[in-house]
Design a protein around this motif. Sequence first.
Motif, PDB file in Angstrom:
ATOM      1  N   CYS A 152       0.838  -1.205   0.000  1.00 37.06           N
ATOM      2  CA  CYS A 152       0.000   0.000   0.000  1.00 37.06           C
ATOM      3  C   CYS A 152       0.870   1.251   0.000  1.00 37.06           C
ATOM      4  N   VAL A 153       1.949   1.197   0.785  1.00 37.24           N
ATOM      5  CA  VAL A 153       2.845   2.351   0.862  1.00 37.24           C
ATOM      6  C   VAL A 153       3.469   2.611  -0.508  1.00 37.24           C
ATOM      7  N   LYS A 154       3.870   1.522  -1.153  1.00 41.27           N
ATOM      8  CA  LYS A 154       4.524   1.662  -2.450  1.00 41.27           C
ATOM      9  C   LYS A 154       3.554   2.139  -3.521  1.00 41.27           C
ATOM     10  N   VAL A 155       2.356   1.570  -3.555  1.00 43.02           N
ATOM     11  CA  VAL A 155       1.433   1.941  -4.622  1.00 43.02           C
ATOM     12  C   VAL A 155       1.033   3.405  -4.459  1.00 43.02           C
ATOM     13  N   CYS A 156       0.892   3.833  -3.214  1.00 44.37           N
ATOM     14  CA  CYS A 156       0.468   5.210  -2.952  1.00 44.37           C
ATOM     15  C   CYS A 156       1.535   6.197  -3.417  1.00 44.37           C
ATOM     16  N   ASP A 157       2.778   5.788  -3.272  1.00 44.18           N
ATOM     17  CA  ASP A 157       3.877   6.650  -3.693  1.00 44.18           C
ATOM     18  C   ASP A 157       4.198   6.449  -5.179  1.00 44.18           C
ATOM     19  N   GLU A 158       4.515   5.217  -5.538  1.00 49.21           N
ATOM     20  CA  GLU A 158       5.059   4.984  -6.882  1.00 49.21           C
ATOM     21  C   GLU A 158       4.030   5.180  -7.987  1.00 49.21           C
ATOM     22  N   VAL A 159       2.818   4.713  -7.757  1.00 49.51           N
ATOM     23  CA  VAL A 159       1.809   4.755  -8.811  1.00 49.51           C
ATOM     24  C   VAL A 159       0.953   6.009  -8.712  1.00 49.51           C
ATOM     25  N   GLN A 160       0.483   6.287  -7.478  1.00 50.27           N
ATOM     26  CA  GLN A 160      -0.480   7.374  -7.337  1.00 50.27           C
ATOM     27  C   GLN A 160       0.213   8.706  -7.048  1.00 50.27           C
ATOM     28  N   GLY A 161       1.430   8.643  -6.551  1.00 50.88           N
ATOM     29  CA  GLY A 161       2.156   9.886  -6.289  1.00 50.88           C
ATOM     30  C   GLY A 161       1.598  10.701  -5.142  1.00 50.88           C
ATOM     31  N   VAL A 162       0.930  10.040  -4.206  1.00 53.74           N
ATOM     32  CA  VAL A 162       0.254  10.780  -3.139  1.00 53.74           C
ATOM     33  C   VAL A 162       1.026  10.732  -1.815  1.00 53.74           C
ATOM     34  N   GLU A 163       1.638   9.603  -1.514  1.00 61.92           N
ATOM     35  CA  GLU A 163       2.405   9.438  -0.273  1.00 61.92           C
ATOM     36  C   GLU A 163       1.597   9.751   0.975  1.00 61.92           C
ATOM     37  N   ALA A 164       0.396   9.198   1.027  1.00 58.53           N
ATOM     38  CA  ALA A 164      -0.473   9.476   2.178  1.00 58.53           C
ATOM     39  C   ALA A 164      -0.125   8.614   3.383  1.00 58.53           C
ATOM     40  N   ILE A 165       0.583   7.522   3.149  1.00 60.07           N
ATOM     41  CA  ILE A 165       0.870   6.582   4.239  1.00 60.07           C
ATOM     42  C   ILE A 165       2.334   6.158   4.187  1.00 60.07           C
ATOM     43  N   ASP A 166       2.825   5.719   5.345  1.00 55.65           N
ATOM     44  CA  ASP A 166       4.188   5.187   5.396  1.00 55.65           C
ATOM     45  C   ASP A 166       4.301   4.298   6.635  1.00 55.65           C
ATOM     46  N   PHE A 167       5.447   3.651   6.753  1.00 57.18           N
ATOM     47  CA  PHE A 167       5.700   2.866   7.947  1.00 57.18           C
ATOM     48  C   PHE A 167       5.931   3.809   9.128  1.00 57.18           C
ATOM     49  N   GLY A 168       5.417   3.429  10.271  1.00 60.37           N
ATOM     50  CA  GLY A 168       5.705   4.172  11.490  1.00 60.37           C
ATOM     51  C   GLY A 168       6.169   3.203  12.561  1.00 60.37           C
ATOM     52  N   TYR A 169       6.814   3.717  13.575  1.00 59.93           N
ATOM     53  CA  TYR A 169       7.323   2.917  14.693  1.00 59.93           C
ATOM     54  C   TYR A 169       8.329   1.860  14.222  1.00 59.93           C
ATOM     55  N   ARG A 170       8.758   1.017  15.166  1.00 63.72           N
ATOM     56  CA  ARG A 170       9.800   0.053  14.833  1.00 63.72           C
ATOM     57  C   ARG A 170       9.418  -1.358  15.238  1.00 63.72           C
ATOM     58  N   ASP A 173       6.263  -3.256  16.807  1.00 62.62           N
ATOM     59  CA  ASP A 173       5.254  -2.197  16.914  1.00 62.62           C
ATOM     60  C   ASP A 173       5.062  -1.443  15.608  1.00 62.62           C
ATOM     61  N   SER A 174       5.772  -1.860  14.551  1.00 59.57           N
ATOM     62  CA  SER A 174       5.639  -1.156  13.273  1.00 59.57           C
ATOM     63  C   SER A 174       4.191  -1.182  12.817  1.00 59.57           C
ATOM     64  N   LYS A 175       3.763  -0.100  12.217  1.00 61.69           N
ATOM     65  CA  LYS A 175       2.451  -0.104  11.591  1.00 61.69           C
ATOM     66  C   LYS A 175       2.422   0.918  10.469  1.00 61.69           C
ATOM     67  N   ILE A 176       1.443   0.757   9.607  1.00 60.12           N
ATOM     68  CA  ILE A 176       1.296   1.708   8.512  1.00 60.12           C
ATOM     69  C   ILE A 176       0.488   2.885   9.037  1.00 60.12           C
ATOM     70  N   VAL A 177       1.063   4.067   8.907  1.00 59.27           N
ATOM     71  CA  VAL A 177       0.425   5.233   9.516  1.00 59.27           C
ATOM     72  C   VAL A 177       0.201   6.344   8.490  1.00 59.27           C
ATOM     73  N   THR A 178      -0.788   7.162   8.790  1.00 56.60           N
ATOM     74  CA  THR A 178      -0.975   8.412   8.060  1.00 56.60           C
ATOM     75  C   THR A 178      -0.182   9.469   8.813  1.00 56.60           C
ATOM     76  N   SER A 179      -0.061  10.670   8.259  1.00 58.93           N
ATOM     77  CA  SER A 179       0.662  11.688   9.018  1.00 58.93           C
ATOM     78  C   SER A 179      -0.107  11.990  10.294  1.00 58.93           C
ATOM     79  N   PHE A 180       0.621  12.017  11.371  1.00 56.95           N
ATOM     80  CA  PHE A 180       0.083  12.296  12.706  1.00 56.95           C
ATOM     81  C   PHE A 180      -1.012  11.309  13.118  1.00 56.95           C
ATOM     82  N   GLU A 181      -1.078  10.188  12.399  1.00 58.59           N
ATOM     83  CA  GLU A 181      -2.090   9.163  12.670  1.00 58.59           C
ATOM     84  C   GLU A 181      -3.508   9.724  12.648  1.00 58.59           C
ATOM     85  N   ASP A 182      -3.725  10.707  11.807  1.00 60.97           N
ATOM     86  CA  ASP A 182      -5.079  11.217  11.600  1.00 60.97           C
ATOM     87  C   ASP A 182      -5.856  10.240  10.713  1.00 60.97           C
TER      88      ASP A 182
END
Lengths: 346, 591, 537
Positions: A152-170, A173-182
Amino acid sequence: MAKIKIDGIDTTVAEGMTVLEAARNIGVRIPALCQHPKLTPFGGCRLCLVEIKGFPRPVTSCTTPVSDGMEIVTTSPTIERLRRTVLELILSDHPNDCMICEQAGACTLQELAYEYGLRENRFAGERRVYEKKDGNPFIERDLEKCILCGRCVKVCDEVQGVEAIDFGYRGFDSKIVTSFEDDLNCEFCGQCVSVCPTGALTGKQWAKHGRQMGVKETDSICSYCGTGCTITYHVKNNDIVRVTSKEDTLNEGWLCVKGRFGYKFVSSPDRLKHPLIKKDGEFREATWDEALDLIADRLKKIKREDGPDAIAGLSSARCTNEENYAFQKFIRAAVGTNNVDHCARL
Amino acid sequence: MHNITVKVCMGTGGIAAGGDEVLAAFNREIAAAGIAASVGKKCSAHQVGCRGLCAKDVLVDVIINDSKVTYIHVKPEMVSRIVKEHIIENIPVAEFVAGDDYHNFHNKQFKVVLSDCGSIDPEDIESYIAVGGYTAAQKVLGSMSPEETTDLIKKSGLRGRGGAGFPTGTKWEIASKQTSEKKFLICNADEGDPGAFMDRSVIEGNPHAVIEGMIIGAYAIGADKGYVYIRAEYPLAVERLKKALDDARGRNFLGKSIMGSGFNFDILVKLGAGAFVCGEETALIASIEGQRGMPRAKPPFPVYQGLWGKPTVINNVETLANVPYIVRKGPEWFASFGTEKSKGTKVFALTGKIKNSGLIEVPMGIPLRQIIYDIGGGIEGDRRFKAVQTGGPSGGCIPADLLDTAVDFESLAKVGSIVGSGGMVVLDETDCMVNIAKFFLEFTRGESCGKCVPCRIGTKRLLEILERITKGEGRPGDIALLEDMSVDIKMASLCGLGQTAPNPVLSTIKYFRHEYEAHINDKKCPAGVCRDLLTYQVISEACKGCGACLRACPAKAITGDKKQPHVIDPSVCIRCGACFDVCKFKAVKKE
Amino acid sequence: MAGLAAIFGSGAMTNSIREIEGMEVIFIIGSNTKETHPVIANRMIKAYRKGAKIIVADPRKVPMTKFSELFLKMRPGSDVALLNGMARVIVKEGLENKEFISDKTEGYEEWKKAIEEYTPEYVSKLTGIPKDDMIAAARLYGKSRRAGIFYTMGITQHACGTDNVRAVANLATLTGNIGRESTGVNPLRGQNNVQGASDAACLPNVYPGYQRVDQDEVREKFEKAWGVSLSPQCGVTATEMMNAARAGSIKAMYIMGENPVFTDPHMHHTVEALEKLDFLVVQDIFMTETARLADVVLPASCAPEKDGTFSNTERRVQRVRKAVNPPGEARDDLSVIIDLSRRLGYDMGFTTPSEVLEEFGRVWPALSGIDYHRIAKYGLQWPCTSKDHPGTEYLYKDGFPKGKVPFVPVSFRPPVEIADAQYPFVLTTGRNLYQYHSGSMTRRVKQIESHAGDAYVEINPEDAARLKISDHGLVRVRSRRGSVDIKARITTRVSEGVVFIPMHYHEAAANVLTNDALDPVVKIPEFKACAVSVEAV
């Protein structure tokens, strides 16, 4: 070109191709969860490990480019043991709720668990527990089901160019997060939903409308903009329950928010269901015969009294080629005027 | 009155012990005594980097006409006596002077990388130049081709000091052969192993050696831009490095056409945000690029596709700091130390239950026993040595009967451990090996980046099993499960972190299986560390009924009348050990 | 699209969507591609990842600018000035394609004189684009020989829309960026089957396949094919129909799947026209604003309820399949037309959609190779002239149907209505990502409505501050034709002096305000620029 050997089969493939692609090319199946043919390799799930002669340890076939003379073994007791351990680890941190999961039957993880016959789990332990709290109207994000494959992180960046999500934490506890977890706030193209191999990302409007059993799939063309994406309607009980697009379409499986999530108008209660005739400013329901006879009579009368050019037809860019062809033929041949147009200009 | 130099240790350890105040006190006292005025430039007191034995800081050398006396544990209030008695009257203050253990610590070492650390002023470029600094770069840029430079390093046998031990010259050679308009050289100063401070000390003590090594490396591979990726938690090292870079630029050791050679090269400092995994080279690259620090699979290796997709050489601080010395003294000289496959010296951070803990540099191939007993001075409190853990959290534990193992890449690997970046933690009889494994797993589990499954979930599960064993909830079959999982995690993980994280588990099971068995089968911790497995009992015959334990017990688990033997109620006891510690009659038994 | 057809021979996209991937330079002018053609934007992003350079020219900072090498923020309606200015830079710097110009074009020398006055300084004044940016864009496009231009309604929906298209064509012709793979001029179609509706000749001046009604031999061919005598008179366009209805010369209208009340400019005029009709039939899936005015309303079916084909923006005829039954007694449009025609005494001669396509192919050779069997999995791009023809990915590979490509001099004309003291803002209209057209479909999707259900006007922060307008606060937007009350969205997407209203919201319909001034050639109204005033309510 590189001459390589996969499971004893000699083959020649283009340089730069990955070992996984080369194997699939000749019909050798290698399981994978994070790899996606339209995205750059990730190498996180470790299911596609293979042994390559001369390499000190198994490597992920999705990230390893072929090179001339490579000898690859895609399955061996060691490789199968590692795959099993990896799957068992994933499942040890995954809810066991396939019976109520929206993706059951369409879930790659479920399929692999079935294939490897994993029921008991040696590693049972703490699972991640999250509150489901994303208020966006389109995409259900159930992060407990997320296996962090990163698609999801890759498609959002590479294909859609939006970068709405990324990996957070380590680590664990890693999880896919939006900015500020909004709440997710993006273009809602749903590309992430389409590439998610589990039930972590689903359409909110899919819920409880129908999974695999009894769902009929029909390929068609999206009726929104002029791109003409090929879509697949999933239908149950004469109701569209999902819209998806296949990877081998000209649009490569990608859709937009309207194409993917904008189908509910079809079953809108506002739909016109009967012919209507206006009498004294009020519409009343009529039969088709009544309505069509009335139209035929009125058009004949106007044609007779004012000539065919007093009649005009407006067709629609929404209708099919066949309907448009028939419509202009109707106006030209049956009515007898060239007063026909559509909304191309608007 | 002749040449007088006072050198005050001001590495991070020295400053923490009060080095600042000591240096100020020397300056003050020397001025007050009028020495500076009478001797002029020949009298100076200045800071130097770490010289290793941080346990005895603040260390001060007083050098009068080449005769050096070292003081230990110097406090500002001691300074006036040293100035008066030693500097003015030339009688060293015997009661402050370092003893044999200080000299043993140093005399058994052999210093290359650290040879100028603790002797030169790291914030003064002239101080480095005075000991031959930048002559190596001058020689290479002025009279050698990149191929000759690479050959020289290859001939020296230098291998990467960051952990993997890849031959440095070979790495440079591959990079130099890549045709790319842009190449990069990165110095990896993201030293994250718990208890390791080799790289920090080198940068704090001699930053110019690292810079000079980078200039030579960049020239050899054809890079015009370098990065130093350094932990933000190393403020002093960052400050000294930045100053050194500025000074080097001022002298045209960096920048356009360095020393008129036509070769352009400059270095940027990038601060790491504290993720251990960013020491892994592909994660480090991702971090410099502004991405989340997650490793990616290799191949392709960074020498082919690294930073921004361009050929990139990543060398560790210590590796680069070796380079100027190799160039100056010749590859044959360097290759004359060490073993056949592991040449030169290696810096270790010697910590744990050891008398002289600190930073040491030894020739490769030295037996562990020499490090621990001759340099380290043996075990604290003269307890029994149990094991030494080498190579940081990815390393393994080596037991007493393998103490004669040589310290080099091959020998340590053979016994299930690694040289790693040079951590060396000494354990004694009071350490529980299951608990030690748990400690390292806690670290790796927390530092896993979360990208690949075996590391993300596997380290968590390993830790869970170790936790239950130390709590007395271990199950039959747990040892086999730990071993199976460890093997699979090592084989299936993406990067070095996951591939080595189970090492502490495997090596402790290999050498200390009986401790695991005691925890699981007998619910006992032989070393008396795992609290949940301990029982405290009063030995009635020895108890005088003084009531000290009763008063100390926070759980009110102890009862007994005055002068009568006391009793501990095990169902109330929280196993804190307060009674054990407070009893003067050794009447409390811990099992 | 007539502007483009007059120059190159066809009004369609010359390249296919797949070819975008191979472009070196992508010049997007007057298209908010990321929101109106999101999946085409994905291809552009794919090209960008492969190294393509993107130029965006638009009055608004549209989302695609995230990927652009150059963003030219221009005044609405200044396209001709920009395009002529870029052409002049290309000529002055010798970047033109001399070989292409001498072999394939005509009128170059005269045209060159006509652009002489568009100096960078002058263009910068007209467009508001910094001179250096315009020059940089000209160089980037001019140096490339694998460049594509993309535009939509931002180019065409102007009173000077045809001139805009000609200026676009001139730029491509000057550099020879046409007629090759990944190289061409590409109008992106806004609706799913605009291409097909045009191909099928729901147009007043042509028979199917752009064959002119005013040519006798063409008419005779169709009379023979259809077995009926046909009118030799060109018909009137949609906008002219409304004027004729208001004037009383058109008495009856049959509207299939259209909502002109909402989508035509100057809404009050349209309502007035339709009310004046003696008889109005509307065939649609919802009770639209237009259907309310009808005498008879026929319930039709929507795309998932019928079989047929759509032709997308790259001329690809693709198969539409029925997935669900229509509700109640609703029927598919085709069967209704066939039925009605029979009642008017004319037998259409076909009953199934595939028979219609076969007939279509018989009267227009470009489609003759296409049948339902061949397009079962992937559509085919016309021209496809025989059953073994693979379809045509890009046009003009073998030259131009009209022989030489003309350079057509065009000069900048300001929009018909320009900002003045009374109406100091320029209003431009368009779509947003979530809603579609008049909203009859998307506004009935609960999820879309909850996310993007509010009408808004985009206004620059400077203007908002000056007018004491707060974000989400209600404002009144007025033009000479009407006024709407609407929420403000304060954003730097629009420049000072420009406001933007998406067209989708009937409760604050942009087309109450827009100007029905028409392009003289193709009769497209000027939706993209009219003068308005804005005040806080």
